[in-house]
Design a protein around this motif. Structure first.
Motif, PDB file in Angstrom:
ATOM      1  N   UNK A 173       0.943  -0.986   0.214  1.00  0.00           N
ATOM      2  CA  UNK A 173       0.416   0.235   0.153  1.00  0.00           C
ATOM      3  C   UNK A 173       0.435   1.212  -0.230  1.00  0.00           C
ATOM      4  N   UNK A 174       0.491   2.108  -0.545  1.00  0.00           N
ATOM      5  CA  UNK A 174       1.238   3.647  -1.084  1.00  0.00           C
ATOM      6  C   UNK A 174       0.370   4.424   0.045  1.00  0.00           C
ATOM      7  N   UNK A 175       1.271   5.095   0.892  1.00  0.00           N
ATOM      8  CA  UNK A 175       0.160   5.684   2.184  1.00  0.00           C
ATOM      9  C   UNK A 175       0.928   7.275   2.048  1.00  0.00           C
ATOM     10  N   UNK A 176       0.086   8.353   0.799  1.00  0.00           N
ATOM     11  CA  UNK A 176       0.884   9.624  -0.346  1.00  0.00           C
ATOM     12  C   UNK A 176      -0.115  10.308   0.882  1.00  0.00           C
ATOM     13  N   UNK A 177       0.133  11.302   0.423  1.00  0.00           N
ATOM     14  CA  UNK A 177      -0.273  12.904   1.046  1.00  0.00           C
ATOM     15  C   UNK A 177      -1.800  13.194   0.207  1.00  0.00           C
ATOM     16  N   UNK A 178      -2.933  13.286   1.136  1.00  0.00           N
ATOM     17  CA  UNK A 178      -3.911  13.908   1.221  1.00  0.00           C
ATOM     18  C   UNK A 178      -4.224  14.051  -0.630  1.00  0.00           C
ATOM     19  N   UNK A 179      -4.087  14.573  -0.647  1.00  0.00           N
ATOM     20  CA  UNK A 179      -3.610  15.621  -2.429  1.00  0.00           C
ATOM     21  C   UNK A 179      -3.178  14.203  -3.837  1.00  0.00           C
ATOM     22  N   UNK A 180      -2.972  13.768  -3.744  1.00  0.00           N
ATOM     23  CA  UNK A 180      -1.848  12.545  -4.295  1.00  0.00           C
ATOM     24  C   UNK A 180      -2.619  11.202  -4.827  1.00  0.00           C
ATOM     25  N   UNK A 181      -2.949  11.816  -6.015  1.00  0.00           N
ATOM     26  CA  UNK A 181      -3.518  10.166  -7.017  1.00  0.00           C
ATOM     27  C   UNK A 181      -2.410   9.551  -7.778  1.00  0.00           C
ATOM     28  N   UNK A 182      -1.781   7.826  -6.781  1.00  0.00           N
ATOM     29  CA  UNK A 182      -0.921   7.621  -7.625  1.00  0.00           C
ATOM     30  C   UNK A 182      -1.328   6.480  -7.513  1.00  0.00           C
ATOM     31  N   UNK A 183      -0.717   5.673  -8.860  1.00  0.00           N
ATOM     32  CA  UNK A 183      -1.188   4.442  -9.177  1.00  0.00           C
ATOM     33  C   UNK A 183       0.334   3.059 -10.398  1.00  0.00           C
ATOM     34  N   UNK A 184       0.403   1.854  -9.574  1.00  0.00           N
ATOM     35  CA  UNK A 184       1.189   1.665 -10.384  1.00  0.00           C
ATOM     36  C   UNK A 184       1.576   1.317 -11.664  1.00  0.00           C
ATOM     37  N   UNK A 185       2.652   1.825 -12.072  1.00  0.00           N
ATOM     38  CA  UNK A 185       2.804   1.814 -13.963  1.00  0.00           C
ATOM     39  C   UNK A 185       3.955   0.267 -14.318  1.00  0.00           C
ATOM     40  N   UNK A 186       4.251   0.337 -13.521  1.00  0.00           N
ATOM     41  CA  UNK A 186       5.246  -0.881 -13.707  1.00  0.00           C
ATOM     42  C   UNK A 186       5.969  -2.094 -12.746  1.00  0.00           C
ATOM     43  N   UNK A 187       5.238  -3.150 -12.531  1.00  0.00           N
ATOM     44  CA  UNK A 187       6.085  -4.119 -11.846  1.00  0.00           C
ATOM     45  C   UNK A 187       5.295  -5.698 -12.632  1.00  0.00           C
ATOM     46  N   UNK A 188       6.387  -6.698 -13.370  1.00  0.00           N
ATOM     47  CA  UNK A 188       5.641  -8.039 -13.002  1.00  0.00           C
ATOM     48  C   UNK A 188       5.392  -9.016 -12.153  1.00  0.00           C
ATOM     49  N   UNK A 189       5.304  -8.152 -10.791  1.00  0.00           N
ATOM     50  CA  UNK A 189       5.241  -8.991  -9.619  1.00  0.00           C
ATOM     51  C   UNK A 189       2.870  -8.757  -9.633  1.00  0.00           C
ATOM     52  N   UNK A 190       2.594  -9.536  -8.555  1.00  0.00           N
ATOM     53  CA  UNK A 190       0.989  -9.173  -8.262  1.00  0.00           C
ATOM     54  C   UNK A 190       1.297  -7.817  -6.516  1.00  0.00           C
ATOM     55  N   UNK A 191       1.003  -7.119  -6.395  1.00  0.00           N
ATOM     56  CA  UNK A 191       1.633  -6.218  -6.089  1.00  0.00           C
ATOM     57  C   UNK A 191       0.144  -6.129  -5.114  1.00  0.00           C
ATOM     58  N   UNK A 192      -0.491  -7.503  -4.562  1.00  0.00           N
ATOM     59  CA  UNK A 192      -1.450  -7.434  -4.527  1.00  0.00           C
ATOM     60  C   UNK A 192      -1.209  -9.132  -3.449  1.00  0.00           C
ATOM     61  N   UNK A 193      -0.537  -9.379  -3.411  1.00  0.00           N
ATOM     62  CA  UNK A 193      -0.385 -10.583  -2.846  1.00  0.00           C
ATOM     63  C   UNK A 193       1.282 -11.156  -3.414  1.00  0.00           C
ATOM     64  N   UNK A 194       2.315 -10.852  -2.854  1.00  0.00           N
ATOM     65  CA  UNK A 194       3.839 -10.741  -2.560  1.00  0.00           C
ATOM     66  C   UNK A 194       4.093 -12.077  -1.826  1.00  0.00           C
ATOM     67  N   UNK A 195       4.279 -13.172  -2.072  1.00  0.00           N
ATOM     68  CA  UNK A 195       4.538 -13.843  -1.309  1.00  0.00           C
ATOM     69  C   UNK A 195       6.400 -14.271  -1.868  1.00  0.00           C
ATOM     70  N   UNK A 196       7.012 -13.835  -0.362  1.00  0.00           N
ATOM     71  CA  UNK A 196       8.635 -13.945  -1.501  1.00  0.00           C
ATOM     72  C   UNK A 196       9.271 -15.211  -0.902  1.00  0.00           C
ATOM     73  N   UNK A 197       8.136 -16.210  -0.815  1.00  0.00           N
ATOM     74  CA  UNK A 197       8.856 -17.698  -1.109  1.00  0.00           C
ATOM     75  C   UNK A 197       9.219 -18.378  -2.108  1.00  0.00           C
ATOM     76  N   UNK A 198       7.837 -17.437  -3.006  1.00  0.00           N
ATOM     77  CA  UNK A 198       7.604 -17.926  -4.110  1.00  0.00           C
ATOM     78  C   UNK A 198       8.848 -17.263  -5.418  1.00  0.00           C
ATOM     79  N   UNK A 199       8.842 -16.035  -5.259  1.00  0.00           N
ATOM     80  CA  UNK A 199       9.831 -15.103  -6.174  1.00  0.00           C
ATOM     81  C   UNK A 199      11.393 -15.157  -5.838  1.00  0.00           C
ATOM     82  N   UNK A 200      12.348 -14.592  -6.445  1.00  0.00           N
ATOM     83  CA  UNK A 200      13.579 -14.379  -6.549  1.00  0.00           C
ATOM     84  C   UNK A 200      13.888 -13.104  -6.701  1.00  0.00           C
ATOM     85  N   UNK A 201      14.447 -12.352  -6.258  1.00  0.00           N
ATOM     86  CA  UNK A 201      15.891 -11.432  -6.194  1.00  0.00           C
ATOM     87  C   UNK A 201      14.711 -10.668  -5.507  1.00  0.00           C
TER      88      UNK A 201
END
Length: 1500
Positions: free
Chosen positions: A1033-1061
């Motif tokens: 989760x990104x916790x940003x100042x109230x007036x900021x609207x941010x979005x993920x623009x690049x990541x091959x991973x599922x940022x909602x379900x990060x399981x490091x046992x299944x990830x390399x690096x």
């Protein structure tokens, strides 16, 4: 003891070895998150200029002159060296503290939006091709200085350009009738230097107005990473156990164990190699095995004191009883805190110099502003020699806030009261006790209490046309027994020669007195001859005479009205009171002494205004009764007039809340000699010029006796007044004379004098009076000084001087003067110092030659026009306001300090400094007793300005996560005296923190090894446990609207046992939010359904939005630049027009609403609209077809075919987060498309979609022929915030339906991502909802084995629902027209706000809320076949199901993927079809395909 020590040493050595082995052998895993700006990197030099500009326009231009061609050093220097050069140049204008703040600001890129905003304004011009810099002269452009002459020639014929409040305007003469030249250039470049030289010269000569805006012709390559935000890795709830800890427990108890390797250690080999350490190895192996499952839940008894244990580890001391002592004292700390500050165990708080910094509201950008504002005060007091405890005590002085509404004292004999609520018999039956105010009544009821609680005074000229209606309205109040005491002040002709036979006003006044004497006052009002005057007419003498003859036939009109009338008593009193009151033009009214505005005086509005004031003032009295300030024995009017806002005179200039102050904090040092050298004086900056003037000022003071009255003199003057003007003019002399008269009547005022002659250059001819005044101040010490100065200021004396009378002849007329000393000084006085004063007036006070102002303790009042008078009464008022606001308390504190000599100077300077500081909430003195063992103390560096910072924190809270990073950076940026109090919670019952957290913040710009600047800071999570499932989760100042623009991973379900690096996540600041509140001036209510558009000059329609009924709130997506807000064309523009606005960059009454976004701060505006005269009965939300919104890509040209086509579109709304649910979402979409022939438009909530989904959706839309729109809405700051991502998503499903979609969308169908559709949803869209705003499917009852899980059949839900059913939120249809018409969204948000304060309510937010509101917002129960779910519905009903939902089964907890394959036969086919499509797309394009087939995580 020795064995224990040896054992501990061995274990410690092994632990160190373990760390080394792990570091070498283990694969580095972690998470990295970054946030980049939408725009490319902006130059540090330009950002630095914006930082300096906040200290004043003069300083900005001095800095610009210093660095005008600095970029030539760029080529020969490294980036780091050039950065250091910029800092060094800025250091010429900044203190060391301010330089550190500059570095922090550059690290935050805090001023980058301001630079980019100018760049965007330049692009709107647009810039000429191949121009490195250009000028814009009234709309025409030129690329070189040679073009300037040609552009200026015809500039006057073209309209002036729009200038913004933040524009950098060169400090020239700046006339109003000269052309405006805007230079777009990059400061520091050669091109800028050539333009700047020419433009500065012309601006200084008054030939043009020179404005500078940043323009970087060649933007720097590369992106810019931002900071000032938090990143959270929250541990997700999961139905699966991550590790089987049963086996761990079974193996750690035996030494002969099959588990040989634990965390890189081969214990079998170690035990063989070191047989003497067998036991120690066994203990270490046991410890490591137990810690392998690093997320094993703690037992309740382990949790209880966890907070104290954390604090103890922070506070540990090298003594065995330290933990015990720490716990004992920490447990006592909260009780001390709650006694002094209202802080409870576990609460957090941050205080900077006593100012409360609420971390839920503040962010690093606002904190930077706070510490920068504090720097000015701290350095100012430090420069004035105030340090240590004295500085803190002065800072924390309770300053009275500047009143918004001042009241005039209404205890004046000139007011004729026509009734008295307390004594008149007509009110005898009313209760008189003030406790009646606390008795409950229905809303809107005016309490009838026999007290003069509400007083209306009308100032009238009887002859004015407006008086007729106002008197009749007053009579209406009287007749209807409104509890309002009514008084009149009649302002009539005061000339004794004028009588009632010639003046209608005098006639009216005399008649009124006659009736009052012969009858009574109320009869006077009732018998008013205004009954004979129609509205729109005026009173005449004939009307008065005729009235007397008809109503009083025995009376003699000539005796009443004539020259010898007996009824002329107090005729002058009303006019005198009116004049001394300082009130504006007649007619006017005072309610409890507070003047009503001109708009409120409109007779059509006045009745409503008075009744509303009565209601508002009732609250004030209720509070006073409740607090014991108003008792039965209190005189209510006396209580009212004792309030701090009551003044003897109303002068808008003195009482204005918009106040400007001189900066008197500089130390003049050796520059005081420049007083006589105008050339050297001109080189000083504004602060130093002011310091020299203050140092060399001489004062008139009053002490001793006058007229037998002894004044108490303590040697300190609380108020210092500077009179500035041309004393050769009558207006200047009158101003000084009034000040001196006031000084003689006051005991704590001193008066200084500064000359501002009308001539271009001061000379002996135009400074005679001032030189005489100054010579007197320099040479005379007797009490005759004041008498002589007052004499030479009188007009008759000036006439004598003009006729040739010598100054020495005037001296002889005043006893006690030292004539020789005066004459010597007067005759030899040079005028150079007066020219310095003239320069001070022009450059610092911004006065034209000859203009006058008054400066009171540094506060500037004026300038005054020649005919404008600042009377003795105004000086009395000014002294009262100055003392009451701050000066009185400052004087008392400085007196306590024992400062002698220049104490009056110190009062003046400190008052100017503290009064100019922004007024916020009061400062708190945060102190605790016996805090030795519960606080971390950091001492400040000595002999430097320091900030007093107090942090109160429980180390295991979300506050601590943010505060710890913030405090570390703060100590790096500024000198602090820091105290950190441990405020621990006892008896914890659950894990206090369930997330990992990083706060992205650095104190200075960072550079890479090759001396180039880094892109910016990144959040890095290393050494994370691999077993838990995490969501980012990104916790940003109230007036900021941010979005993920690049990541091959599922940022909602990060399981490091299944990830390399390392899991890399790149986010982008997509938008800065423009928020606002809108109200209809006619009703005072928000105009629901009103639409605004936002755009730029080249593209006026870029965003649009709808106004909520909740607080009239609206939000628009923007970015740095100049924006234009308009009503949307169509019904909004047809019915309404914008009346006024606040917080914008255009004049408040301007129809064009211009907004400049130039910072990372929240921008909140207020807009007031009004219906057009011919549209008063129109309603925005009628059944008529609305205009389409910007979001709507459906064409609507107006013909019937297009309208029909628009109606036939199926609008489907859905939300998803994480790759698994996006996979389900694609399949749901395919199932919808397979079962309808109607065109479909999908609406997706953009906030939580992954980059891969956003990349793939255009290809899917092209393949299957549907439309789609990504909608984005920021959760409003005033609505209770959720912290869990899943609950936030649930909130978006229900809380913003009325504003997410344009008015063109009549109906929307929400379909859960994990749903399969087997029917045409057109049928659901067209279903008759029977007047309900939405339709939901009830939960099935047919699967009997699940009966124990149907929570809605018992307890609260059973009683609340009655005979209604509980509905599921997986599928629902919304009639948006009806939804908006009945304000359903506003009702839902209101109920949510009330219920969500309890963390245990709204467990399933998206469906609990509509079911809870079922009695207020009706739900149409859809036929059961519209939603089938295996958990609740039996197998027999599946055959008729129109949709199948893969809802969770609380009994079996079957994973969704396996359930989908088992329950829905066609699901696999859909899944394979989507996979094939994405594979084909991937082969054709370069987007990163992420479509996982296994190991995907369920959400609960």
């Amino acid at each position: 003891m020795t064995n224990i020590t040896r054992t501990m040493r061995n274990v410690l050595l092994l632990s160190l070895l373990l760390l080394k082995v792990q570091y070498v052998q283990s694969t580095s895993k972690g998470v990295s998150a970054s946030l980049k700006a939408k725009w490319s990197m902006t130059p540090f030099l330009l950002e630095t200029s914006e930082f300096i500009a906040e200290d004043g326009n003069e300083k900005f231009w001095h800095f610009v002159d210093t660095v005008k061609e600095l970029t030539i050093y760029k080529n020969g220097e490294s980036v780091r060296s050039y950065y250091n050069l910029v800092i060094k140049k800025a250091g010429q204008f900044l203190t060391e503290l301010q330089v550190n703040l500059l570095k922090f600001a550059l690290s935050l890129r805090s001023y980058s939006p301001a630079v980019y905003a100018s760049q965007k304004i330049a692009s709107d011009e647009p810039p000429p091709e191949a121009c490195l810099a250009f000028v814009s002269v009234h709309g025409q452009h030129g690329c070189s200085t040679k073009d300037l002459k040609k552009l200026l020639k015809a500039a006057a014929a073209r309209p002036n350009p729009y200038l913004y409040k933040n524009d950098h305007k060169y400090p020239g003469l700046n006339g109003t009738d000269v052309p405006v030249v805007i230079l777009y250039a990059e400061i520091g470049t050669k091109k800028f230097g050539s333009f700047h030289k020419v433009l500065a010269e012309k601006a200084a000569a008054g030939k043009l107005i020179y404005v500078l805006r940043h323009f970087v012709a060649v933007s720097k390559e590369g992106f810019m990473l931002l900071s000032g935000y938090g990143v959270e890795l929250a541990i997700k709830s999961t139905e699966y156990k991550a590790v089987d800890d049963t086996q761990v427990k079974g193996t750690i108890n035996t030494e002969e164990d099959d588990i040989d390797e634990v965390q890189g250690f081969l214990f079998g080999k170690l035990k063989k190699s070191h047989p003497n350490l067998q036991k120690q190895f066994g203990e270490l192996q046991k410890y490591l095995l137990e810690s392998t499952n690093d997320m094993a839940p703690l037992k309740v008894w382990e949790l209880q004191d966890l907070s104290f244990q954390a604090a103890a580890s922070i506070m540990s001391v090298p003594r065995f009883d330290a933990l015990k002592l720490m716990r004992d004292l920490s447990q006592n700390f909260p009780s001390k805190a709650s006694e002094t500050m209202g802080i409870h165990p576990g609460d957090g708080g941050l205080f900077i110099n006593g100012l409360h910094i609420d971390l839920d509201v503040h962010n690093p950008f606002s904190i930077l502003d706070t510490i920068r504002g504090e720097a000015k005060i701290l350095e100012g007091l430090h420069n004035l020699g105030i340090k240590g405890d004295h500085l803190g005590k002065l800072l924390r002085l309770p300053m009275n806030p500047v009143e918004e509404n001042y009241a005039l004292d209404i205890r004046h004999p000139a007011i004729t009261w026509i009734n008295d609520i307390e004594t008149d018999s007509m009110y005898r039956s009313w209760p008189s006790g003030v406790q009646e105010l606390l008795r409950a009544t229905f809303p809107g009821v005016i309490r009838q209490i026999r007290r003069n609680l509400f007083n209306l005074v009308l100032f009238l000229d009887p002859v004015q046309e407006e008086s007729v209606e106002l008197v009749k309205l007053a009579e209406l109040f009287y007749k209807h027994k409104i509890p309002l005491r009514i008084g009149f002040v009649f302002v009539v002709n005061t000339d004794d020669k004028v009588d009632g036979n010639t003046d209608a006003g005098v006639a009216f006044f005399r008649l009124l007195n006659y009736i009052a004497d012969e009858y009574d006052l109320s009869h006077a009002l009732m018998s008013m001859l205004y009954h004979k005057v129609e509205i729109g007419e005026t009173l005449s003498v004939n009307t008065v005479s005729a009235f007397i003859k008809k109503n009083f036939p025995k009376a003699s009109a000539s005796r009443i009205l004539g020259e010898d009338s007996e009824y002329d008593d107090k005729r002058k009193a009303g006019a005198l009171f009116y004049k001394k009151s300082g009130l504006g033009s007649l007619p006017l009214a005072l309610f409890n002494g507070v003047p009503l505005s001109a708009d409120e005086m409109d007779p059509d509005e006045l009745e409503t205004v008075i009744l509303q004031r009565i209601m508002d003032t009732t609250n004030f009295f209720q509070r006073a009764v409740y607090m014991g300030q108003l008792t039965e024995g209190t005189d209510v009017v006396e209580h009212l007039m004792d309030q701090p806002n009551v003044v003897p005179r109303i002068n808008p200039l003195v009482l204005s809340t918009d106040r400007t102050y001189l900066d008197l904090t500089a130390s003049p040092g050796n520059t005081t000699q420049f007083w006589e050298d105008t050339t050297m004086f001109s080189y000083l900056d504004y602060k130093d010029k002011t310091a020299v003037i203050a140092k060399r000022m001489k004062y008139f003071t009053k002490n001793g006796k006058r007229q037998g009255i002894i004044y108490f003199i303590d040697g300190i003057n609380g108020v210092t007044v500077w009179i500035i003007g041309d004393f050769e003019k009558a207006s200047g002399r009158r101003l000084l004379l009034n000040a001196l008269k006031h000084m003689r009547a006051s005991s704590g005022v001193r008066v200084g004098v500064i000359d501002n002659p009308s001539g271009r250059v001061a000379s002996e001819d135009n400074t005679v009076i001032y030189r005489a005044v100054w010579s007197t101040l320099l040479t005379q010490k007797s009490r005759a000084t004041l008498e002589f100065v007052q004499k030479i200021l009188k007009e008759e004396t000036v006439h004598l001087l003009q006729q040739g009378t010598k100054m020495k002849d005037l001296l002889a007329q005043v006893k006690g003067m030292d004539s020789d000393a005066f004459e010597k000084r007067f005759n030899t006085m040079e005028v150079d110092f007066i020219r310095s004063q003239q320069l001070f007036c022009r450059e610092v006070l911004k006065l034209n030659a000859g203009q006058g102002v008054v400066v009171s303790n540094g506060r500037i009042l004026g300038p005054f026009e020649d005919e404008e008078e600042f009377s003795v009464e105004d000086f009395h008022l000014l002294e009262k306001i100055t003392l009451r606001s701050t000066a009185e308390k400052i004087k008392a504190r400085i007196k306590q300090m024992g400062r002698k000599g220049k104490a009056s100077d110190l009062v003046m300077k400190v008052d100017a400094l503290l009064a100019a500081a922004p007024k916020g909430e009061g400062r708190r003195d945060v102190r605790f007793v016996k805090d030795k063992h519960s606080v971390l103390n950091f001492a400040p560096r000595e002999k430097e300005v320091f900030y007093d910072v107090v942090a109160i924190v429980d180390p295991l809270t979300r506050d601590a996560q943010k505060m710890s990073s913030l405090l570390i950076v703060l100590t790096q940026v500024v000198n602090v005296k820091l105290q950190v109090f441990m405020n621990c919670r006892a008896k914890l019952s659950e894990m206090p923190l369930k997330s990992f957290y990083r706060f992205v913040l650095e104190s200075d710009v960072s550079f890479l090894a090759n001396e180039t600047v880094s892109a910016g800071p990144v959040a890095r999570f290393l050494e994370l446990p691999e077993s838990p499932l995490l969501t980012l989760n990104m916790i940003t100042p109230e007036s900021w609207m941010v979005e993920a623009v690049r990541s091959p991973y599922d940022l909602d379900n990060i399981h490091l046992q299944e990830v390399k690096g390392v899991v890399m996540a790149e986010y982008e600041l997509e938008h800065l939010l423009l928020e606002g509140h809108c109200f209809d001036l006619s009703t005072g209510q928000p105009p629901r359904g009103l639409q605004f558009t936002l755009g730029m000059s080249q593209d006026p329609l870029m965003q649009d939005t709808i106004v909520m009924a909740n607080l009239g709130y609206f939000q628009l997506k923007a970015n740095p630049g100049a924006w234009i807000l308009n009503l949307r064309k169509g019904r909004s523009e047809d019915i309404y027009h914008i009346q006024s606005h606040d917080g914008t960059d255009s004049p408040a009454d301007s129809g064009d609403v211009k907004v400049l976004l130039n910072s990372f701060h929240s921008k909140i505006i207020k807009v007031r609209v009004q219906k057009k005269a011919d549209k008063m009965n129109e309603d925005l939300l009628t059944e008529a077809t609305e205009n389409k919104g910007l979001w709507d890509s459906i064409a609507s040209s107006g013909d019937k075919d297009e309208d029909k086509k628009r109606e036939d579109v199926l609008n489907i709304f859905s939300v998803a987060s994480g790759h698994l649910y996006e996979r389900f979402l694609r399949i749901m979409m395919l199932s919808v498309l397979q079962h309808t022939k109607t065109p479909v438009k999908f609406w997706f909530l953009k906030n939580y979609l992954s980059p891969s989904f956003k990349e793939s959706i255009p290809y899917m839309a092209e393949t299957y022929g549907f439309q789609y729109e990504l909608v984005h809405y920021k959760w409003p700051r005033w609505l209770h915030q959720q912290t869990e991502k899943q609950r936030i998503i649930w909130g978006y499903k229900i809380l913003f339906l009325d504003v997410l979609f344009p008015l063109a969308v009549d109906k929307i169908i929400f379909v859960d991502a994990d749903q399969i559709v087997r029917a045409d949803l057109k049928e659901l869209r067209d279903l008759d909802l029977e007047g309900a705003p939405y339709g939901y499917t009830p939960f099935c009852d047919s699967r009997k084995e699940m009966e124990g899980y149907r929570f809605w059949k018992t307890g609260y839900w059973a009683s609340h629902l009655g005979n209604r059913r509980y509905h599921i939120s997986a599928l629902y249809v919304v009639d948006l027209k009806k939804f908006r018409k009945i304000a359903a969204g506003d009702r839902l948000r209101g109920q949510y706000q009330a219920l969500s304060q309890d963390p245990n309510s709204l467990s399933n937010l998206d469906q609990d809320l509509p079911n809870n509101m079922i009695h207020q917002v009706a739900i149409k129960s859809l036929p059961q076949e519209w939603l089938w779910c295996e958990t609740w519905c039996d197998n027999a009903s599946k055959t008729t199901a129109k949709t199948i939902d893969l809802c969770n089964n609380p009994k079996t907890k079957e994973p969704k993927l396996s359930a989908a394959v088992r329950i829905v036969p066609e699901w696999v086919d859909y899944d394979n079809e989507i996979k094939q499509l994405l594979t084909n797309v991937q082969n054709k394009s370069c987007f990163t395909l992420v479509y996982l087939t296994g190991n995907q995580r369920d959400e609960l």
